[in-house]
Design a protein around this motif. Structure first.
Motif, PDB file in Angstrom:
ATOM      1  N   LEU A 100     -34.650 -33.772 105.191  1.00  0.00           N
ATOM      2  CA  LEU A 100     -35.590 -32.870 104.529  1.00  0.00           C
ATOM      3  C   LEU A 100     -35.953 -33.415 103.155  1.00  0.00           C
ATOM      4  O   LEU A 100     -37.119 -33.383 102.738  1.00  0.00           O
ATOM      5  N   ASN A 101     -34.965 -33.914 102.447  1.00  0.00           N
ATOM      6  CA  ASN A 101     -35.208 -34.508 101.133  1.00  0.00           C
ATOM      7  C   ASN A 101     -36.193 -35.675 101.237  1.00  0.00           C
ATOM      8  O   ASN A 101     -37.118 -35.800 100.432  1.00  0.00           O
ATOM      9  N   LEU A 102     -36.009 -36.516 102.249  1.00  0.00           N
ATOM     10  CA  LEU A 102     -36.901 -37.661 102.403  1.00  0.00           C
ATOM     11  C   LEU A 102     -38.324 -37.213 102.709  1.00  0.00           C
ATOM     12  O   LEU A 102     -39.290 -37.711 102.125  1.00  0.00           O
ATOM     13  N   LEU A 103     -38.482 -36.252 103.615  1.00  0.00           N
ATOM     14  CA  LEU A 103     -39.819 -35.786 103.985  1.00  0.00           C
ATOM     15  C   LEU A 103     -40.532 -35.129 102.804  1.00  0.00           C
ATOM     16  O   LEU A 103     -41.703 -35.413 102.522  1.00  0.00           O
ATOM     17  N   VAL A 107     -38.343 -24.819 108.031  1.00  0.00           N
ATOM     18  CA  VAL A 107     -37.126 -24.786 107.218  1.00  0.00           C
ATOM     19  C   VAL A 107     -37.194 -23.716 106.126  1.00  0.00           C
ATOM     20  O   VAL A 107     -36.163 -23.372 105.545  1.00  0.00           O
ATOM     21  N   SER A 108     -38.405 -23.210 105.845  1.00  0.00           N
ATOM     22  CA  SER A 108     -38.526 -22.194 104.789  1.00  0.00           C
ATOM     23  C   SER A 108     -38.731 -20.788 105.341  1.00  0.00           C
ATOM     24  O   SER A 108     -38.774 -19.826 104.567  1.00  0.00           O
ATOM     25  N   LYS A 109     -38.891 -20.656 106.660  1.00  0.00           N
ATOM     26  CA  LYS A 109     -39.277 -19.373 107.252  1.00  0.00           C
ATOM     27  C   LYS A 109     -38.303 -18.253 106.933  1.00  0.00           C
ATOM     28  O   LYS A 109     -38.692 -17.130 106.614  1.00  0.00           O
ATOM     29  N   PHE A 126     -40.352 -24.443  97.826  1.00  0.00           N
ATOM     30  CA  PHE A 126     -40.099 -24.857  99.197  1.00  0.00           C
ATOM     31  C   PHE A 126     -38.743 -25.552  99.328  1.00  0.00           C
ATOM     32  O   PHE A 126     -38.011 -25.313 100.288  1.00  0.00           O
ATOM     33  N   ALA A 127     -38.427 -26.407  98.384  1.00  0.00           N
ATOM     34  CA  ALA A 127     -37.141 -27.106  98.435  1.00  0.00           C
ATOM     35  C   ALA A 127     -35.986 -26.108  98.428  1.00  0.00           C
ATOM     36  O   ALA A 127     -35.031 -26.233  99.202  1.00  0.00           O
ATOM     37  N   GLN A 128     -36.084 -25.100  97.575  1.00  0.00           N
ATOM     38  CA  GLN A 128     -35.016 -24.119  97.490  1.00  0.00           C
ATOM     39  C   GLN A 128     -34.945 -23.279  98.770  1.00  0.00           C
ATOM     40  O   GLN A 128     -33.854 -23.011  99.292  1.00  0.00           O
ATOM     41  N   GLY A 169     -32.959 -28.736  91.248  1.00  0.00           N
ATOM     42  CA  GLY A 169     -32.708 -30.003  90.570  1.00  0.00           C
ATOM     43  C   GLY A 169     -32.440 -31.141  91.501  1.00  0.00           C
ATOM     44  O   GLY A 169     -32.138 -32.246  91.073  1.00  0.00           O
ATOM     45  N   PHE A 170     -32.509 -30.894  92.814  1.00  0.00           N
ATOM     46  CA  PHE A 170     -32.283 -31.961  93.788  1.00  0.00           C
ATOM     47  C   PHE A 170     -33.257 -33.095  93.546  1.00  0.00           C
ATOM     48  O   PHE A 170     -34.452 -32.879  93.360  1.00  0.00           O
ATOM     49  N   SER A 171     -32.764 -34.321  93.547  1.00  0.00           N
ATOM     50  CA  SER A 171     -33.610 -35.485  93.250  1.00  0.00           C
ATOM     51  C   SER A 171     -34.284 -35.999  94.511  1.00  0.00           C
ATOM     52  O   SER A 171     -33.613 -36.342  95.472  1.00  0.00           O
ATOM     53  N   PHE A 172     -35.610 -36.058  94.495  1.00  0.00           N
ATOM     54  CA  PHE A 172     -36.328 -36.589  95.645  1.00  0.00           C
ATOM     55  C   PHE A 172     -36.446 -38.101  95.537  1.00  0.00           C
ATOM     56  O   PHE A 172     -37.006 -38.733  96.415  1.00  0.00           O
TER      57      PHE A 172
END
Length: 363
Positions: A219-222, A286-288, A347-349, A356-359
């Motif tokens: 998910l992080n990569l996408l 993933v966000s639904k 969306f990430a959350q 703060g997740f690093s993409f």
């Protein structure tokens, strides 16, 4: 054990259990990856290859029978190819990242005009190496791709391709460059075929996977592909010619594809391509659970940015000279920032990535 430590232990255990339950109910990323491969990656690169083949045919026809009509056909084919590439260029993953393919397809930014200077020298000297696809593929990346082709077809002296006068070398250069892009697109497509090491890794996150070990890393990569692409449109493509502090420092001739009037058209295609990645992959799943309407909000924001970019259908110099359209360029910059923020934060959350997740590095 005192009462405080006991309470603390229960809180930690409760939080861990809640997190584990949340992760266990989160939909798997596998179907998203498969949808992305079948609905976005393969069709996108196939369309790019088809457009490159069309340009190859058009340049061959032009070189064999110079005319204004055949030059127009070659130029239109170039514009179609630039559009198709713009829809895929922010996917920085897989074979496009090997053997300098990315730069060989499009070398930008080129702040010193390296590509233009090299192409001009090759034309002036009649360098035969640029007229053969095999030798051209070994030369500077700045001479092989879309930037070189744009100058050959639209730059100074390009109109002579319609008459054939003193243009046979230039036309053969354009034909070799078009064939080179056909070859590069074929190599990229081959890398995404079933059974390849890339596809095997891409479809199955695992502990020994060189791409991603877990669904969260996938998910992080996408998301990172989309966010970095949007940042590049704003910070590289628009900022290449738009000075946010002083209109006197605008640089219309530093814009990508200004000669072919494709600057903002390819920005539209960039945005449409990134939205297609979002839609065709089904990433919204993933966000639904956490934010059921967020995907529609993101699509709305994409629509705002795309409509704004599409309304700026004029040469860059004209857009910058007009205060109203110049202001629209600032709004486009802002509209892209809104999409970035939606993806990077909300969306990430909602997808389970920590704030703060690093993409950039997968941390």
């Amino acid at each position: 054990m005192n009462r405080f430590l006991i309470c603390l232990l229960f809180l930690v255990l409760g939080a861990s259990a809640a997190k584990a339950e949340e992760q266990s109910t989160r939909p798997p990323i596998g179907p998203v990856l498969e949808n992305m491969l079948e609905g976005y990656i393969r069709p996108g690169y196939a369309a790019f290859e088809a457009a490159a083949s069309d340009l190859e045919t058009a340049t061959t026809t032009l070189c064999g029978a110079p005319s204004a009509l055949n030059l127009k056909s070659a130029r239109d084919s170039f514009r179609a190819l630039a559009d198709r590439w713009a829809r895929m260029e922010w996917l920085r993953l897989g074979p496009v990242m090997s053997d300098n393919r990315l730069e060989r397809i499009l070398f930008f930014p080129d702040r010193k005009g390296t590509g233009r200077k090299q192409v001009m020298r090759a034309i002036a000297s009649g360098n035969e190496a640029v007229t053969n696809v095999d030798s051209l593929a070994e030369l500077s990346v700045a001479m092989q791709g879309l930037g070189a082709l744009e100058y050959l077809l639209f730059g100074n002296g390009g109109d002579a391709l319609a008459t054939g006068q003193r243009s046979s070398h230039r036309c053969a250069f354009a034909e070799a460059a078009a064939t080179n892009l056909v070859n590069l697109s074929g190599e990229i497509i081959a890398g995404w075929q079933d059974g390849s090491a890339l596809v095997t890794a891409f479809l199955a996150p695992g502990t020994d996977n060189p791409l991603f070990r877990t669904d969260q890393e996938a998910l992080n990569l996408l998301l990172g592909q989309m966010i970095h692409g949007l940042e590049a449109i704003r910070d590289i493509r628009l900022s290449a010619f738009l000075d946010k502090q002083n209109a006197a420092r605008d640089r219309p001739k530093s814009a990508l594809f200004w000669r072919s009037d494709m600057t903002l058209r390819t920005v539209v295609a960039n945005l449409e391509g990134l939205q297609a990645l979002f839609d065709e992959s089904g990433l919204e799943i993933v966000s639904k659970a956490m934010a059921p309407r967020l995907a529609d909000t993101i699509r709305f924001e994409f629509g705002q940015a795309i409509r704004t970019a599409a309304s700026l259908d004029a040469p860059v110099s004209e857009l910058l000279a007009n205060p109203e359209t110049r202001e629209k360029l600032f709004y486009l910059d802002y509209a892209i920032k809104i999409i970035i923020d939606r993806l990077d934060q909300e969306f990430a959350q909602a997808g389970g990535l920590a704030v703060g997740f690093s993409f950039g590095d997968g941390d």
